[in-house]
Write a protein that holds these residues in place. Structure first.
Motif, PDB file in Angstrom:
ATOM      1  N   UNK A 183      37.215  58.926  47.905  1.00  0.00           N
ATOM      2  CA  UNK A 183      35.824  58.610  47.589  1.00  0.00           C
ATOM      3  C   UNK A 183      35.208  59.469  46.518  1.00  0.00           C
ATOM      4  N   UNK A 184      36.035  60.136  45.695  1.00  0.00           N
ATOM      5  CA  UNK A 184      35.494  61.009  44.647  1.00  0.00           C
ATOM      6  C   UNK A 184      34.894  60.229  43.489  1.00  0.00           C
ATOM      7  N   UNK A 185      35.361  59.007  43.274  1.00  0.00           N
ATOM      8  CA  UNK A 185      34.832  58.149  42.203  1.00  0.00           C
ATOM      9  C   UNK A 185      34.646  56.739  42.758  1.00  0.00           C
ATOM     10  N   UNK A 186      33.837  55.914  42.100  1.00  0.00           N
ATOM     11  CA  UNK A 186      33.658  54.539  42.572  1.00  0.00           C
ATOM     12  C   UNK A 186      34.974  53.764  42.517  1.00  0.00           C
ATOM     13  N   UNK A 187      35.155  52.871  43.464  1.00  0.00           N
ATOM     14  CA  UNK A 187      36.351  52.026  43.479  1.00  0.00           C
ATOM     15  C   UNK A 187      35.930  50.619  43.076  1.00  0.00           C
ATOM     16  N   UNK A 188      36.209  50.264  41.823  1.00  0.00           N
ATOM     17  CA  UNK A 188      35.874  48.935  41.324  1.00  0.00           C
ATOM     18  C   UNK A 188      36.846  48.581  40.205  1.00  0.00           C
ATOM     19  N   UNK A 189      36.730  47.356  39.712  1.00  0.00           N
ATOM     20  CA  UNK A 189      37.649  46.874  38.677  1.00  0.00           C
ATOM     21  C   UNK A 189      37.609  47.739  37.423  1.00  0.00           C
ATOM     22  N   UNK A 190      36.415  48.086  36.987  1.00  0.00           N
ATOM     23  CA  UNK A 190      36.276  48.845  35.742  1.00  0.00           C
ATOM     24  C   UNK A 190      36.912  50.227  35.865  1.00  0.00           C
ATOM     25  N   UNK A 191      36.671  50.891  36.977  1.00  0.00           N
ATOM     26  CA  UNK A 191      37.221  52.238  37.164  1.00  0.00           C
ATOM     27  C   UNK A 191      38.736  52.209  37.251  1.00  0.00           C
ATOM     28  N   UNK A 192      39.277  51.296  38.043  1.00  0.00           N
ATOM     29  CA  UNK A 192      40.736  51.262  38.193  1.00  0.00           C
ATOM     30  C   UNK A 192      41.425  50.874  36.887  1.00  0.00           C
ATOM     31  N   UNK A 193      40.782  50.023  36.078  1.00  0.00           N
ATOM     32  CA  UNK A 193      41.395  49.663  34.795  1.00  0.00           C
ATOM     33  C   UNK A 193      41.386  50.847  33.834  1.00  0.00           C
TER      34      UNK A 193
END
Length: 216
Positions: A183-193
């Motif tokens: 949970x240190x960073x948001x988990x979403x499409x933009x972040x994972x890409x």
């Protein structure tokens, strides 16, 4: 005499994985696993004579599930993308980087959401392995197996990946995934890409020559 019912053994190890993610290593006991699996007292001891044996079995079960998912994900994501690529539209290296970015972005998102429990359990086991030689040996062997399978899947799907780069790829992926599942960073499409692109280009792209302009 130890029991050998594979279905019951899987129920115990799957319960152990869930407990590792929820309560950590210190919350994992034979009795807590039995309660979570809704099995009678004494069942876990019939399969695992010690707490360390239970931890090792949980690690082996995680990798069994992970490798099965990795094969399925690769078949579903990489092969269709490869067959849809336009021949001659880009250099083989560029195509590989694009396909690997797509694959890792999807993998990170799935691992940090649907499979979050599994990877929290892996983090707990990795920390505990520092204090338990038998578990450390198991985790090291399983990491090597996963790395070898990754290289093999790249070759099977026509991805032009240098096998020598795979260990770096695995390390960078693991660090990104730990950050996501905790949970240190948001988990979403933009972040994972963004993370996937950084991993792929950091481990697979041709490093700049020392005389390149702007090279560090």
């Amino acid at each position: 005499m130890p029991r050998t019912n594979p279905e019951r053994r899987r129920a115990l190890t799957d319960a152990a994985i869930a407990l590792l993610a929820e309560a950590g290593v210190h919350g994992l006991t034979h009795r807590s696993v039995e309660r979570a699996a809704e099995l009678p007292a004494g069942t876990a001891a019939n399969y695992f004579s010690s707490r360390e044996e239970l931890l090792v079995a949980a690690a082996e079960r995680i990798v069994e599930r992970h490798l099965a998912d990795a094969r399925a994900a690769t078949e579903a994501s990489v092969a269709p993308a490869r067959s849809a690529a336009t021949p001659g539209a880009a250099t083989p290296g560029a195509t590989t980087l694009d396909l690997m970015t797509d694959l890792l972005a999807a993998s990170l998102l799935d691992a940090a959401t649907r499979q979050r429990e599994r990877y929290l359990a892996i983090a707990e086991l990795q920390l505990e392995a520092r204090r338990r030689p038998a578990l450390a040996a198991t985790m090291a062997g399983l990491a090597t197996q996963a790395s070898d399978l990754t290289a093999l899947m790249h070759a099977d799907n026509g991805l032009d990946v240098d096998p020598a780069a795979v260990p770096t790829l695995v390390v960078l992926y693991g660090g990104a995934l730990l950050t996501l599942v905790t949970g240190s960073v948001p988990v979403d499409d933009a972040t994972t890409r963004r993370l996937a692109r950084a991993i792929v280009h950091g481990s697979l792209a041709t490093p700049p020559r020392e005389d390149d302009h702007g090279a560090p």
